[in-house]
Scaffold this motif. Sequence first.
Motif, PDB file in Angstrom:
ATOM      1  N   LEU A  26       1.039  -1.069  -0.754  1.00 19.81           N
ATOM      2  CA  LEU A  26       0.037  -0.253  -0.190  1.00 19.81           C
ATOM      3  C   LEU A  26       0.985   1.448   0.241  1.00 19.81           C
ATOM      4  N   ASP A  27       0.280   2.424  -0.900  1.00 23.18           N
ATOM      5  CA  ASP A  27       1.184   3.488  -1.111  1.00 23.18           C
ATOM      6  C   ASP A  27       0.320   4.514   0.166  1.00 23.18           C
ATOM      7  N   THR A  28       0.520   5.754   0.068  1.00 24.79           N
ATOM      8  CA  THR A  28       0.632   6.889   0.838  1.00 24.79           C
ATOM      9  C   THR A  28      -0.635   6.700   0.477  1.00 24.79           C
ATOM     10  N   ASN A  29      -1.706   7.181   1.482  1.00 27.55           N
ATOM     11  CA  ASN A  29      -3.437   6.866   1.232  1.00 27.55           C
ATOM     12  C   ASN A  29      -3.806   6.214   0.383  1.00 27.55           C
ATOM     13  N   HIS A  30      -3.395   4.787   0.071  1.00 25.80           N
ATOM     14  CA  HIS A  30      -4.306   3.781  -0.093  1.00 25.80           C
ATOM     15  C   HIS A  30      -5.134   2.866   1.054  1.00 25.80           C
ATOM     16  N   PHE A  31      -5.856   2.298   0.638  1.00 24.33           N
ATOM     17  CA  PHE A  31      -6.055   1.430   1.157  1.00 24.33           C
ATOM     18  C   PHE A  31      -6.915  -0.159   1.142  1.00 24.33           C
ATOM     19  N   LEU A  32      -6.896  -1.162   2.253  1.00 28.25           N
ATOM     20  CA  LEU A  32      -7.303  -2.230   2.049  1.00 28.25           C
ATOM     21  C   LEU A  32      -7.786  -3.056   3.036  1.00 28.25           C
ATOM     22  N   ILE A  33      -8.590  -3.722   2.445  1.00 30.17           N
ATOM     23  CA  ILE A  33      -9.931  -4.525   2.924  1.00 30.17           C
ATOM     24  C   ILE A  33      -9.519  -6.281   2.968  1.00 30.17           C
ATOM     25  N   GLN A  56     -10.933   9.183  -1.723  1.00 24.88           N
ATOM     26  CA  GLN A  56     -10.976  10.175  -1.225  1.00 24.88           C
ATOM     27  C   GLN A  56     -12.334  10.526   0.281  1.00 24.88           C
ATOM     28  N   GLN A  57     -12.796  10.217   0.280  1.00 27.07           N
ATOM     29  CA  GLN A  57     -14.622   9.645   0.585  1.00 27.07           C
ATOM     30  C   GLN A  57     -13.606   8.993   2.280  1.00 27.07           C
ATOM     31  N   LEU A  58     -12.628   7.487   1.891  1.00 24.74           N
ATOM     32  CA  LEU A  58     -12.584   7.604   2.653  1.00 24.74           C
ATOM     33  C   LEU A  58     -11.499   7.745   3.754  1.00 24.74           C
ATOM     34  N   SER A  59     -10.176   7.853   2.937  1.00 22.23           N
ATOM     35  CA  SER A  59      -9.448   8.944   3.810  1.00 22.23           C
ATOM     36  C   SER A  59      -9.409  10.389   4.275  1.00 22.23           C
ATOM     37  N   GLN A 119     -19.765   1.043  -0.994  1.00 25.29           N
ATOM     38  CA  GLN A 119     -20.026   1.617  -2.116  1.00 25.29           C
ATOM     39  C   GLN A 119     -17.820   1.897  -2.207  1.00 25.29           C
ATOM     40  N   TYR A 120     -17.768   1.755  -1.435  1.00 27.06           N
ATOM     41  CA  TYR A 120     -16.170   1.840  -2.354  1.00 27.06           C
ATOM     42  C   TYR A 120     -14.847   1.158  -2.834  1.00 27.06           C
ATOM     43  N   GLY A 121     -15.291  -0.266  -1.416  1.00 26.88           N
ATOM     44  CA  GLY A 121     -14.188  -1.499  -1.426  1.00 26.88           C
ATOM     45  C   GLY A 121     -14.334  -1.862  -2.771  1.00 26.88           C
ATOM     46  N   THR A 122     -13.762  -2.578  -3.818  1.00 27.67           N
ATOM     47  CA  THR A 122     -13.678  -3.223  -4.780  1.00 27.67           C
ATOM     48  C   THR A 122     -14.151  -4.869  -3.838  1.00 27.67           C
ATOM     49  N   GLY A 123     -14.722  -5.381  -4.581  1.00 24.22           N
ATOM     50  CA  GLY A 123     -15.127  -6.530  -4.202  1.00 24.22           C
ATOM     51  C   GLY A 123     -16.509  -7.536  -5.266  1.00 24.22           C
ATOM     52  N   THR A 124     -16.699  -8.667  -4.831  1.00 25.91           N
ATOM     53  CA  THR A 124     -18.225  -9.331  -5.334  1.00 25.91           C
ATOM     54  C   THR A 124     -19.119  -8.495  -5.287  1.00 25.91           C
ATOM     55  N   HIS A 125     -19.573  -8.232  -4.867  1.00 26.34           N
ATOM     56  CA  HIS A 125     -20.607  -7.213  -4.171  1.00 26.34           C
ATOM     57  C   HIS A 125     -20.874  -6.134  -4.890  1.00 26.34           C
ATOM     58  N   GLN A 126     -19.872  -6.110  -5.846  1.00 28.81           N
ATOM     59  CA  GLN A 126     -20.022  -5.131  -7.092  1.00 28.81           C
ATOM     60  C   GLN A 126     -19.440  -5.572  -9.212  1.00 28.81           C
ATOM     61  N   GLN A 127     -20.198  -5.214  -9.654  1.00 34.37           N
ATOM     62  CA  GLN A 127     -20.219  -5.296 -10.966  1.00 34.37           C
ATOM     63  C   GLN A 127     -18.823  -4.710 -11.633  1.00 34.37           C
ATOM     64  N   VAL A 128     -19.087  -3.767 -11.195  1.00 37.56           N
ATOM     65  CA  VAL A 128     -16.898  -3.136 -11.933  1.00 37.56           C
ATOM     66  C   VAL A 128     -16.751  -1.520 -11.057  1.00 37.56           C
ATOM     67  N   LEU A 129     -15.400  -1.110 -11.398  1.00 42.61           N
ATOM     68  CA  LEU A 129     -14.543  -0.595  -9.838  1.00 42.61           C
ATOM     69  C   LEU A 129     -15.865   0.383  -9.576  1.00 42.61           C
TER      70      LEU A 129
END
Length: 272
Positions: free
Chosen positions: A51-58, A108-111, A149-159
């Motif tokens: 993870l670089d600065t201001n990046h997140f992981l779930i 940005q919202q999560l940051s 809303q903003y975490g990439t995963g199986t609940h989404q169809q697009v990034l």
Amino acid sequence: MMIVEHQNGLLLMRNDHLGERNWRSDDSYKFIFSGYGKSVFQSRNQGDITLDTNHFLILNPKIEHKQLHVTDEKFLVEVNYSLLKEMADQLGMVPIDPEFAFVASKNQQLSSWVSFMKTYFNHRVDTSLNTQELFLDNSMIQLALLMLQYGTGTHQQVLPSIHLPSVLEDVVDALKQSYDMEWTLDDMAILAGVNKYQFAHLFKKETGLSPYSWLQIYRLLKTQEWLRYTDDSILSIALKVGFRNISSYNQLFKRVYGKTPSEFRLSYRKNR
């Protein structure tokens, strides 16, 4: 070090023990934010991630993982499964447990949420336990909603959509419209009007992913609906969205979700 426990999870901020730690696994989702530089984590089944600065992981529940290195400060929130599932149900998302992709992301919202939480706990005056409990009740719900809303995963169809500099917007729009086509870094850089090294650096800084990785993840998300709702072969689905062969598709799917496309299809049909 500060640890704040709550009925819906736990918040941790610490500036010590930032080197390699032991393997961990439990029933909560983990939101990890890198605020001051590179941080490196490892999943036993999915490898290392930086993870670089201001990046997140779930991280998903029951994923064996460990910290390899954190720069200056570790910021981690454990979110109980029950809270995230309740929020997903209220949003009408697919009727299975949300599974987040093992990818670095930026939003940005999560940051802003992280910044607000740090300010509150670093500068708070003495407050009653009821006040802190109410604050955390609302903050944990906010985080769960932002993760979905903003975490990439199986609940989404697009990034998830994010605000991008204008130099990247046209490229991302073109990739979304023609994700099944063969793209090179040169193609993307020409469209952006900058050299490919500048483009790759800016793209990674703004999204958390390299341009090619972003495209491959986008393609992968597109395949989830076909895996769930059709009997199309894995090969035909992979080729349909732009993967060159089934091997590269299977490998990426396994790294992102810790399971193969066939296992993903089976688990969905078993649990729906």
